[in-house]
Design a protein around this motif. Structure first.
Motif, mmCIF file in Angstrom:
data_model
loop_
_atom_site.group_PDB
_atom_site.id
_atom_site.type_symbol
_atom_site.label_atom_id
_atom_site.label_comp_id
_atom_site.label_asym_id
_atom_site.label_seq_id
_atom_site.Cartn_x
_atom_site.Cartn_y
_atom_site.Cartn_z
ATOM 1 N N CYS A 113 0.896 -1.061 -0.004
ATOM 2 C CA CYS A 113 -0.020 -0.001 -0.020
ATOM 3 C C CYS A 113 1.018 1.184 -0.015
ATOM 4 N N ASP A 114 0.931 1.877 -1.198
ATOM 5 C CA ASP A 114 1.852 3.238 -1.021
ATOM 6 C C ASP A 114 0.759 4.315 -1.340
ATOM 7 N N VAL A 115 0.914 5.134 -0.416
ATOM 8 C CA VAL A 115 0.136 6.479 -0.120
ATOM 9 C C VAL A 115 0.757 7.524 -1.443
ATOM 10 N N LEU A 116 -0.254 7.845 -2.438
ATOM 11 C CA LEU A 116 0.176 8.831 -3.328
ATOM 12 C C LEU A 116 -0.163 10.189 -2.914
ATOM 13 N N GLN A 117 -1.371 10.239 -2.096
ATOM 14 C CA GLN A 117 -1.561 11.660 -1.466
ATOM 15 C C GLN A 117 -2.394 11.404 -0.446
ATOM 16 N N ALA A 118 -2.094 12.110 0.373
ATOM 17 C CA ALA A 118 -2.677 11.741 1.745
ATOM 18 C C ALA A 118 -3.669 13.094 2.396
ATOM 19 N N ASP A 119 -4.927 12.861 2.925
ATOM 20 C CA ASP A 119 -5.619 13.702 3.245
ATOM 21 C C ASP A 119 -6.685 12.855 4.341
ATOM 22 N N GLY A 120 -5.984 12.237 5.532
ATOM 23 C CA GLY A 120 -6.665 11.547 6.521
ATOM 24 C C GLY A 120 -7.007 10.202 5.978
ATOM 25 N N GLY A 121 -7.127 9.132 6.727
ATOM 26 C CA GLY A 121 -7.653 7.978 6.505
ATOM 27 C C GLY A 121 -7.046 7.052 5.790
ATOM 28 N N THR A 122 -5.629 7.155 5.525
ATOM 29 C CA THR A 122 -4.692 6.467 4.777
ATOM 30 C C THR A 122 -4.878 5.008 5.483
ATOM 31 N N ARG A 123 -5.009 4.536 6.371
ATOM 32 C CA ARG A 123 -5.107 3.169 6.688
ATOM 33 C C ARG A 123 -6.227 2.541 6.351
ATOM 34 N N CYS A 124 -7.221 3.141 6.606
ATOM 35 C CA CYS A 124 -8.654 2.846 6.118
ATOM 36 C C CYS A 124 -8.561 2.659 4.710
ATOM 37 N N ALA A 125 -8.128 3.570 3.837
ATOM 38 C CA ALA A 125 -8.174 3.449 2.557
ATOM 39 C C ALA A 125 -7.205 2.200 2.042
ATOM 40 N N SER A 126 -6.262 1.898 2.554
ATOM 41 C CA SER A 126 -5.278 0.906 2.374
ATOM 42 C C SER A 126 -5.824 -0.467 2.544
ATOM 43 N N ILE A 127 -6.629 -0.753 3.749
ATOM 44 C CA ILE A 127 -7.305 -1.984 3.980
ATOM 45 C C ILE A 127 -8.157 -2.132 3.122
ATOM 46 N N THR A 128 -9.187 -1.140 2.721
ATOM 47 C CA THR A 128 -10.344 -1.378 1.897
ATOM 48 C C THR A 128 -9.863 -1.448 0.397
ATOM 49 N N GLY A 129 -9.011 -0.929 -0.129
ATOM 50 C CA GLY A 129 -8.171 -0.936 -1.428
ATOM 51 C C GLY A 129 -7.629 -2.312 -1.353
ATOM 52 N N GLY A 130 -6.757 -2.799 -0.306
ATOM 53 C CA GLY A 130 -6.046 -3.689 -0.255
ATOM 54 C C GLY A 130 -6.915 -5.269 -0.527
ATOM 55 N N MET A 131 -7.999 -5.074 0.080
ATOM 56 C CA MET A 131 -9.342 -5.924 -0.053
ATOM 57 C C MET A 131 -9.607 -6.250 -1.307
ATOM 58 N N VAL A 132 -9.646 -5.127 -2.216
ATOM 59 C CA VAL A 132 -9.940 -5.402 -3.556
ATOM 60 C C VAL A 132 -8.802 -5.936 -4.380
ATOM 61 N N ALA A 133 -7.773 -5.608 -4.027
ATOM 62 C CA ALA A 133 -6.595 -6.010 -4.798
ATOM 63 C C ALA A 133 -6.495 -7.576 -4.505
ATOM 64 N N LEU A 134 -6.741 -7.837 -3.306
ATOM 65 C CA LEU A 134 -6.515 -9.289 -2.775
ATOM 66 C C LEU A 134 -7.737 -10.198 -3.556
ATOM 67 N N GLU A 135 -8.799 -9.660 -3.840
ATOM 68 C CA GLU A 135 -9.878 -10.449 -4.513
ATOM 69 C C GLU A 135 -9.343 -10.550 -5.946
ATOM 70 N N ILE A 136 -8.711 -9.547 -6.615
ATOM 71 C CA ILE A 136 -8.330 -9.690 -8.032
ATOM 72 C C ILE A 136 -7.414 -10.752 -7.853
ATOM 73 N N ALA A 137 -6.374 -10.725 -7.219
ATOM 74 C CA ALA A 137 -5.194 -11.624 -7.114
ATOM 75 C C ALA A 137 -6.005 -13.176 -6.995
ATOM 76 N N ILE A 138 -6.780 -13.181 -6.170
ATOM 77 C CA ILE A 138 -7.339 -14.508 -5.900
ATOM 78 C C ILE A 138 -8.123 -15.022 -7.163
ATOM 79 N N LYS A 139 -8.637 -14.255 -7.824
ATOM 80 C CA LYS A 139 -9.497 -14.758 -8.898
ATOM 81 C C LYS A 139 -8.671 -14.938 -10.100
#
Length: 229
Positions: A113-139
């Motif tokens: 998870c690489d933060v390109l631009q931060a305006d609060g909530g980077t850990r929440c965005a990382s978990i949520t985006g990471g879940m979608v990336a994980l699903e793509i990889a699993i498929k």
């Protein structure tokens, strides 16, 4: 300006990069995070010959991701800073809650998870985006017949809530986060169960009523997020 009960606009761009097994650019208001999933046919030493897999994460903020001057890369300091270490451990714990490690088999998926631009909530965005990336990889792994059965047992997502000027507030951007009386990060499954809750009073202790109001608000927001992702 958004209302206290509103989410910032969330946009997810899937397959954002070419080489990662799974990749997502998540734009969460003015917080943008690139999440990639890489698959390795090996596991950490403590899992060798166990038949079980592993999901872990790494997190970093790019030098120009924040205001107030250039952020120095961790590599120059020869160690990861304490904040990044804490966040990437949270991301890993959260995403492991989504996966049946036996069905994954003896392999590891690393979510970067690489933060390109931060305006609060980077850990929440990382978990949520990471879940979608994980699903793509699993498929892709299932399509390639590397695994027979989907190891994802439920989805996870994360959201920040807080108390700002005495009012429970959903989805804190930097302006809210930096002045909030209470700051709470909530990780939840898509069936409404909590994975992790991180919270602290920034100025004065908060009450049971504050906590109940924030969790109620977080659950309503996370329900919307699961519809988006």
């Amino acid at each position: 300006m958004k209302k206290n009960t509103e989410l910032r606009k969330i946009k997810i761009v899937k397959n954002f990069t070419k080489h990662a097994t799974g990749s997502v650019l998540i734009k969460w208001g003015n917080t943008w995070v690139l999440c990639t999933a890489s698959v390795e046919e090996k596991v950490p030493p403590f899992l060798r010959e166990s038949g079980r897999g592993w999901v872990t994460a790494e997190y970093s903020m790019l030098p120009s991701s924040t205001g107030g001057g250039r952020k120095e890369r961790d590599v120059k300091k020869l160690k990861i800073d304490a904040r990044s270490s804490e966040i990437q451990r949270l991301i890993g714990r959260s995403l492991r809650a989504a996966v049946d490690m036996e069905k994954l088999g003896e392999r590891q998926i690393i979510i970067d998870c690489d933060v390109l631009q931060a305006d609060g909530g980077t850990r929440c965005a990382s978990i949520t985006g990471g879940m979608v990336a994980l699903e793509i990889a699993i498929k892709k792994m299932m399509k390639a017949k590397l695994i027979k059965e989907n190891p994802i047992i439920h989805r996870v997502a994360a959201l920040s809530v807080g108390v700002c000027d005495g009012v429970p507030t959903l989805d804190l951007d930097y302006a809210h986060d930096s002045t909030a009386e209470v700051d709470l990060n909530v990780v939840m499954t898509d069936d409404g169960r909590f994975v992790e809750i991180q919270g602290c009073a920034e100025h004065k202790p908060f009450t049971d009523e504050n906590m109940a109001a924030m969790l109620k608000l977080a659950k309503s927001g996370l329900k919307k997020i699961f519809e988006i992702i």
